[in-house]
Design a protein around this motif. Structure first.
Motif, PDB file in Angstrom:
ATOM      1  N   VAL A  82     -24.633  19.612  52.427  1.00  0.00           N
ATOM      2  CA  VAL A  82     -25.378  19.290  53.653  1.00  0.00           C
ATOM      3  C   VAL A  82     -25.219  17.816  54.049  1.00  0.00           C
ATOM      4  O   VAL A  82     -26.091  17.251  54.705  1.00  0.00           O
ATOM      5  N   ALA A  83     -24.097  17.220  53.653  1.00  0.00           N
ATOM      6  CA  ALA A  83     -23.940  15.787  53.937  1.00  0.00           C
ATOM      7  C   ALA A  83     -23.355  15.513  55.325  1.00  0.00           C
ATOM      8  O   ALA A  83     -23.433  14.397  55.810  1.00  0.00           O
ATOM      9  N   GLY A  84     -22.812  16.547  55.978  1.00  0.00           N
ATOM     10  CA  GLY A  84     -22.093  16.345  57.255  1.00  0.00           C
ATOM     11  C   GLY A  84     -22.960  15.745  58.355  1.00  0.00           C
ATOM     12  O   GLY A  84     -24.184  15.885  58.347  1.00  0.00           O
TER      13      GLY A  84
ATOM     14  N   MET B  15     -31.806  12.873  62.666  1.00  0.00           N
ATOM     15  CA  MET B  15     -32.332  14.063  61.996  1.00  0.00           C
ATOM     16  C   MET B  15     -31.165  14.905  61.468  1.00  0.00           C
ATOM     17  O   MET B  15     -30.189  15.097  62.185  1.00  0.00           O
ATOM     18  N   PRO B  16     -31.253  15.394  60.222  1.00  0.00           N
ATOM     19  CA  PRO B  16     -30.156  16.227  59.721  1.00  0.00           C
ATOM     20  C   PRO B  16     -29.987  17.479  60.571  1.00  0.00           C
ATOM     21  O   PRO B  16     -30.980  18.090  60.966  1.00  0.00           O
ATOM     22  N   LYS B  17     -28.729  17.861  60.829  1.00  0.00           N
ATOM     23  CA  LYS B  17     -28.496  19.068  61.642  1.00  0.00           C
ATOM     24  C   LYS B  17     -29.092  20.296  60.970  1.00  0.00           C
ATOM     25  O   LYS B  17     -29.512  21.246  61.630  1.00  0.00           O
TER      26      LYS B  17
ATOM     27  N   LYS C 154     -30.440  12.169  55.087  1.00  0.00           N
ATOM     28  CA  LYS C 154     -30.750  13.594  54.900  1.00  0.00           C
ATOM     29  C   LYS C 154     -32.051  13.828  54.136  1.00  0.00           C
ATOM     30  O   LYS C 154     -32.268  14.905  53.596  1.00  0.00           O
ATOM     31  N   ARG C 155     -32.884  12.791  54.073  1.00  0.00           N
ATOM     32  CA  ARG C 155     -34.085  12.929  53.242  1.00  0.00           C
ATOM     33  C   ARG C 155     -35.043  14.002  53.725  1.00  0.00           C
ATOM     34  O   ARG C 155     -35.820  14.556  52.937  1.00  0.00           O
ATOM     35  N   ALA C 156     -35.011  14.308  55.022  1.00  0.00           N
ATOM     36  CA  ALA C 156     -35.929  15.326  55.555  1.00  0.00           C
ATOM     37  C   ALA C 156     -35.711  16.667  54.845  1.00  0.00           C
ATOM     38  O   ALA C 156     -36.658  17.458  54.699  1.00  0.00           O
ATOM     39  N   ILE C 157     -34.484  16.929  54.387  1.00  0.00           N
ATOM     40  CA  ILE C 157     -34.208  18.205  53.695  1.00  0.00           C
ATOM     41  C   ILE C 157     -34.942  18.216  52.356  1.00  0.00           C
ATOM     42  O   ILE C 157     -35.614  19.189  52.003  1.00  0.00           O
TER      43      ILE C 157
END
Ligand code: G1P
Length: 281
Positions: free
Chosen positions: A10-12, A24-26, A60-63
């Motif tokens: 999920v790094a993209g 915000m992470p996709k 990506k911390r929200a994940i």
């Protein structure tokens, strides 16, 4: 050996969704009322997997926070009707463990998977590319179908679907020897070929079962298409031993990495999942 682990690269950056994905992470974009990544974890849990391993990156911390307790919020709504909204995610968290490592540089999907070696170890494992949202209402989910096949064949397995000619250059494409209508032994694989050079119209989508020898292969895989270390190239190497299968899954798949696919997934989930849940309440 039962499969227990599932890797989520999920790094993209999610550039196709800018400006929404600027901070915000996709993977946190909501399809109706759940972030895309939660659908992937639910599919993995349904398949009996218990150890979720994430390859994250900066921003990506929200994940990580999503799959943890939100103490202040939960304290605030404790004992109210609003707590019901958290039932699903709490159940997921009770059934699973979550581990995380960071991919420091974006060097392709193969590189992301290799970063997961320390989380996976020497076991066979599943991979979910959360952008590909897979749903199969009333039937086995796609990963469940693939885990059952793995138990039979003990090989790496890629999920495939037929795509129109103008879409072929977006995918890894396979060539194989048909074992059944829905199953091939892979003999060739090309990452994002031009339509006129593609070995078939059978495209790999973001669900894999991988045997752990893939890590050694990835370590020795040179950068390929677009200068990235490609999982497709490592799988082709693995296929030389005859042990990579391609499986035409049953179910719906939405490309949530594109705006069009994301909107289609949203409409589908609203009609077929959300509204039904509301009437059953
Ligand atoms: C990746 C893989 C490709 C596969 C696709 C499925 O590409 O490299 O082989 O077909 O996922 O979604 P990406 O979409 O990350 O460029």
């Amino acid at each position: 050996m039962k499969i227990k682990k599932c890797l989520f690269p999920v790094a993209g950056y999610g550039t196709r969704f800018l400006p929404a994905t600027k901070s915000m992470p996709k993977e946190m974009l909501p399809v109706v009322n759940k972030p895309i990544v939660q659908y992937g974890v639910e599919e993995a849990v349904e398949a009996g997997l218990t150890d979720m391993a994430f390859i994250t990156g900066r921003g990506k911390r929200a994940i990580t926070d999503h799959f943890d307790i939100s103490y202040e919020l939960e304290n605030e709504i404790a004992g109210t009707s609003k707590e019901a909204y958290l039932t699903g995610i709490r159940e997921l968290m009770n059934k699973t463990t979550f581990t995380y490592t960071r991919q420091k540089q974006m060097m392709g999907l193969g590189h992301a998977i290799l970063c997961g070696e320390s989380l996976i170890g020497n076991d066979p494992f599943a991979v979910v590319l959360a952008d590909d949202l897979c749903l199969n209402e009333g039937d086995d989910g796609v990963l469940t179908q693939m885990v059952k096949l793995y138990n039979q064949f003990r090989c790496s397995i890629v999920a495939i679907m037929e795509v129109p000619e103008d879409q072929i250059n977006k995918y890894g494409v396979i060539e194989g020897e048909a074992l059944r209508d829905d199953l091939y032994r892979v003999t060739n694989m090309v990452e994002k070929p031009n339509a006129d050079e593609a070995p078939s119209n059978l495209a790999v989508i973001g669900r894999y079962i991988l045997t752990p020898d893939i890590f050694d292969i990835l370590r020795n895989t040179k950068p390929g298409k677009n200068g990235e270390i490609q999982l497709t190239d490592a799988l082709l190497e693995q296929a030389k031993n005859g042990c990579v299968m391609a499986y035409k899954f049953r179910g719906q798949r939405f490309d949530c990495g594109s705006v069009e696919g994301f909107v289609k997934a949203t409409n589908y989930c609203f009609e077929n999942i959300y509204l039904k849940e509301q009437t059953n309440k």
